[in-house]
Scaffold this active site. Structure first.
Site, PDB file in Angstrom:
ATOM      1  CE  LYS A 176      -4.069  -2.086   2.451  1.00 25.49           C
ATOM      2  NZ  LYS A 176      -5.022  -1.686   1.114  1.00 25.49           N
ATOM      3  NE  ARG A 212     -11.199 -10.019  -2.678  1.00 27.47           N
ATOM      4  CZ  ARG A 212     -10.813  -8.752  -3.885  1.00 27.47           C
ATOM      5  NH1 ARG A 212     -10.924  -8.782  -5.144  1.00 27.47           N
ATOM      6  NH2 ARG A 212     -10.934  -6.870  -3.176  1.00 27.47           N
ATOM      7  CG  ASP A 216      -7.888  -4.931   6.671  1.00 28.82           C
ATOM      8  OD1 ASP A 216      -9.019  -4.490   6.781  1.00 28.82           O
ATOM      9  OD2 ASP A 216      -6.835  -5.594   6.087  1.00 28.82           O
TER      10      ASP A 216
HETATM   11  N1  BES Z   1      -8.028  -3.552   3.914  1.00 27.92           N
HETATM   12  C1  BES Z   1      -8.142  -3.581   3.140  1.00 27.92           C
HETATM   13  C2  BES Z   1      -9.644  -2.240   2.764  1.00 27.92           C
HETATM   14  C3  BES Z   1     -10.141  -0.952   3.361  1.00 27.92           C
HETATM   15  C4  BES Z   1      -9.560   0.016   2.370  1.00 27.92           C
HETATM   16  C5  BES Z   1     -10.073  -1.119   3.667  1.00 27.92           C
HETATM   17  C6  BES Z   1      -9.876   1.715   3.171  1.00 27.92           C
HETATM   18  C7  BES Z   1     -10.207  -0.221   5.031  1.00 27.92           C
HETATM   19  C8  BES Z   1     -10.288   1.577   4.381  1.00 27.92           C
HETATM   20  C9  BES Z   1      -8.644  -4.569   1.422  1.00 27.92           C
HETATM   21  O1  BES Z   1      -8.009  -5.753   2.235  1.00 27.92           O
HETATM   22  C10 BES Z   1      -7.552  -3.975   0.406  1.00 27.92           C
HETATM   23  O2  BES Z   1      -6.797  -3.697   0.405  1.00 27.92           O
HETATM   24  N2  BES Z   1      -8.856  -3.690   0.082  1.00 27.92           N
HETATM   25  C11 BES Z   1      -8.418  -3.388  -1.735  1.00 27.92           C
HETATM   26  C12 BES Z   1      -8.548  -4.433  -3.065  1.00 27.92           C
HETATM   27  C13 BES Z   1      -7.377  -4.374  -4.248  1.00 27.92           C
HETATM   28  C14 BES Z   1      -6.475  -4.111  -3.568  1.00 27.92           C
HETATM   29  C15 BES Z   1      -7.780  -5.982  -3.980  1.00 27.92           C
HETATM   30  C16 BES Z   1      -8.408  -1.835  -1.825  1.00 27.92           C
HETATM   31  O3  BES Z   1      -9.951  -2.054  -1.970  1.00 27.92           O
HETATM   32  O4  BES Z   1      -8.261  -0.484  -2.441  1.00 27.92           O
HETATM   33 ZN    ZN Z   2      -7.544  -5.880   3.780  1.00 25.76          ZN
HETATM   34 ZN    ZN Z   3      -5.393  -5.996   1.846  1.00 28.96          ZN
END
Ligand code: BES
Ligand code: ZN
Ligand code: ZN
Length: 497
Positions: free
Chosen positions: A274, A348, A285
């Site tokens: 990230k 997921r 999370d």
């Molecule tokens: N934990 C994140 C989702 C999330 C984002 C929760 C912001 C709370 C605030 C999840 O694991 C994730 O990284 N999702 C990605 C999806 C993609 C990269 C597959 C997302 O939503 O950007």
């Molecule tokens: Zn996540």
């Molecule tokens: Zn993630």
């Protein structure tokens, strides 16, 4: 929180403040309780100025020379015909925040008289409004004793409502569990680790013997071949776990609700790391897992007549030379192979293995999962609602109803068949991610592939509601405990149906 009740104003015991409710009337402000009229002597000069209008959430402090309380608060409830549970939460939440700021701890609260809401809903909403702001997370902050917030300690109801005590005590128990969830989410990721969550589960079982805890440790997870949970865990030096807690409030019945909660204790994104700005809140999370803890705790404290099992797959999603690699294929618990297209789509993966395991081992009547799954759900709905995707209209409707009632609202998103197409992989049975288009619904469609089709299932995406970067209404910023009150209300609806 201590509660007491007096039906007559003159019998009330000492407190720091007396809260008197008012309606905004067509012809000016109107007392919302005949008991308030006893204060005419103090109120007349104030009300005659018309400074106080009784608007929803309007608060006016008055200092009086009285033995019982030194302060009275005039509290506006808005127009009587527009009263709702949420307007009450908002109004009492506003006054609660101000009382806490003034470090007042003992409240005498005159119950408004009204005909719009059933009495139990009135007391429930007022209590929620008073207690939800009554939380802080200053574990890591050094404060002068003057700045140390003092939280509310007691509420003395003044009024005749028969069930006020019982209902407010129940609400307080649920909010204790909400705060338990909030503490877990707000805690440092290096403190609230999978191992810490295991300890929490064991501790809960010790204090609440109606909750049984079982933990699948790394060796068990390997034995069960949960290849997706193990893949996500590869980059972490901490072992994963699958925490299982069971509460049997209705042992004669075979009816079983399972809730699976995402327990990623820190999400770096893995090799698809990230960026700065995307990672700083990722200790949150595991909020889905925290909501599971809160929900089962509440069920046990309230002795709900339902059977509830929660499963929390937990691991960090870290970055390391051993991290699972985008492009590689892993074998899930079901045997389905998964092409890992983005290591940041880790939620997921761990949910898929836990959902499949839950369906196979427990054959539940219905299964939910709750997860901070996609940033896209926050883009779509903001902090106002969580997304719900479901294969079963009746289940979805029940959950949405529970959401309305608690104001932990759910908004239904589609599970179009076409989403399955975009998850087709050339080298595996399914891929985990296909870009930003329809991201929340595609993520839900991925989960769907791991749930037994004959079991009603709903997925709750709480990525926009679990953790607030700005305070909202009666919620302080950061962890909200979203899902606890919702699931409790859902279980109550089930028990009644
Ligand atoms: N934990 C994140 C989702 C999330 C984002 C929760 C912001 C709370 C605030 C999840 O694991 C994730 O990284 N999702 C990605 C999806 C993609 C990269 C597959 C997302 O939503 O950007
Ligand atoms: Zn996540
Ligand atoms: Zn993630």
């Amino acid at each position: 929180m201590k509660f007491s009740q007096q039906s007559h104003l003159d019998k009330r015991k000492k407190g720091d403040v007396l809260v008197i409710p008012f309606w905004k009337g067509k012809k000016g402000v109107k007392s919302a309780s005949s008991l308030g009229n006893n204060f005419q002597k103090f109120l007349n000069p104030v009300l005659s100025t018309r400074d106080f209008k009784g608007n929803e959430g309007e608060v006016l402090f008055q200092y009086i020379d009285d033995q019982v309380e030194r302060r009275i608060v005039l509290l506006g409830l808005g127009e009587e015909e527009r009263l709702s549970k949420e307007s009450l939460r908002l109004t009492y939440g506003t006054v609660s925040k101000q009382l806490i700021q003034k470090r007042l701890q003992h409240l005498n609260v005159i119950i408004p008289e009204q005909d719009l809401l059933p009495d139990n809903q009135l007391i429930q909403a007022i209590t929620e409004g008073l207690l939800l702001p009554n939380y802080h997370f200053y574990r890591h902050k050094q404060l002068d004793s003057e700045d140390q917030p003092l939280l509310l300690e007691s509420i003395q109801w003044i009024g005749k409502d028969k069930n006020a005590l019982e209902i407010s005590q129940e609400v307080a128990l649920v909010i204790e569990s909400v705060n338990y969830a909030r503490d877990l989410v707000n805690g440092n990721a290096d403190d609230v680790t999978p191992q810490h969550l295991i300890e929490c589960a064991h501790d809960i079982s010790k204090t609440h013997t109606s909750i049984k805890t079982k933990v699948l440790h790394k060796k068990d997870i390997e034995k069960e071949k949960m290849g997706l949970l193990l893949a996500v865990n590869r980059g972490s030096f901490r072992d994963p776990a699958l925490i299982i807690m069971q509460y049997q409030g209705n042992p004669k019945s075979k009816d079983l609700t399972i809730v699976v909660g995402k327990g990623v204790t820190y999400d770096t994104g893995g090799l698809n790391l990230k960026p700065t700005g995307g990672m700083e809140t990722m200790k949150s999370d595991m909020a889905g897992g925290a909501a599971c803890f809160g929900a089962i705790l509440s069920a046990a404290k309230l002795k709900l007549k339902v059977n509830l099992t929660v499963l929390i797959p937990t691991t960090e999603n870290s970055i390391d030379a051993n991290s699972f690699k985008p492009g590689d294929v892993y074998v899930s618990y079901t045997g389905k192979t998964v092409e890992m297209t983005n290591s940041d789509a880790e939620g997921r993966l761990i949910l898929a293995d836990a959902l499949a395991y839950a369906c196979k081992k427990y054959q539940p009547t219905r299964i939910l999962d709750i997860a901070t799954l996609t940033g896209a759900i926050d883009v779509a709905l903001g902090p106002e609602a969580s997304g719900i995707m479901s294969t079963n209209d009746e289940l979805a409707q029940f959950l949405i109803q529970a959401g309305q009632s608690t104001y932990e609202r759910l908004w239904r998103m589609p599970l179009f068949e076409e989403y399955k197409e975009v998850l087709k992989s050339d080298i595996a049975d399914i891929k985990s991610w296909n870009g930003r288009s329809g991201s929340s619904n595609v993520a839900a469609t991925f989960l769907r592939a791991f749930v037994d089709e004959s079991i009603p299932w709903a997925h709750l995406d709480i990525a926009g509601t679990a953790y607030l970067e700005k305070p909202k209404k009666y919620m302080a910023k950061y962890a909200t405990g979203f899902g606890v009150r919702l699931i409790v209300e859902f279980l109550k609806l089930l028990a009644r149906s």
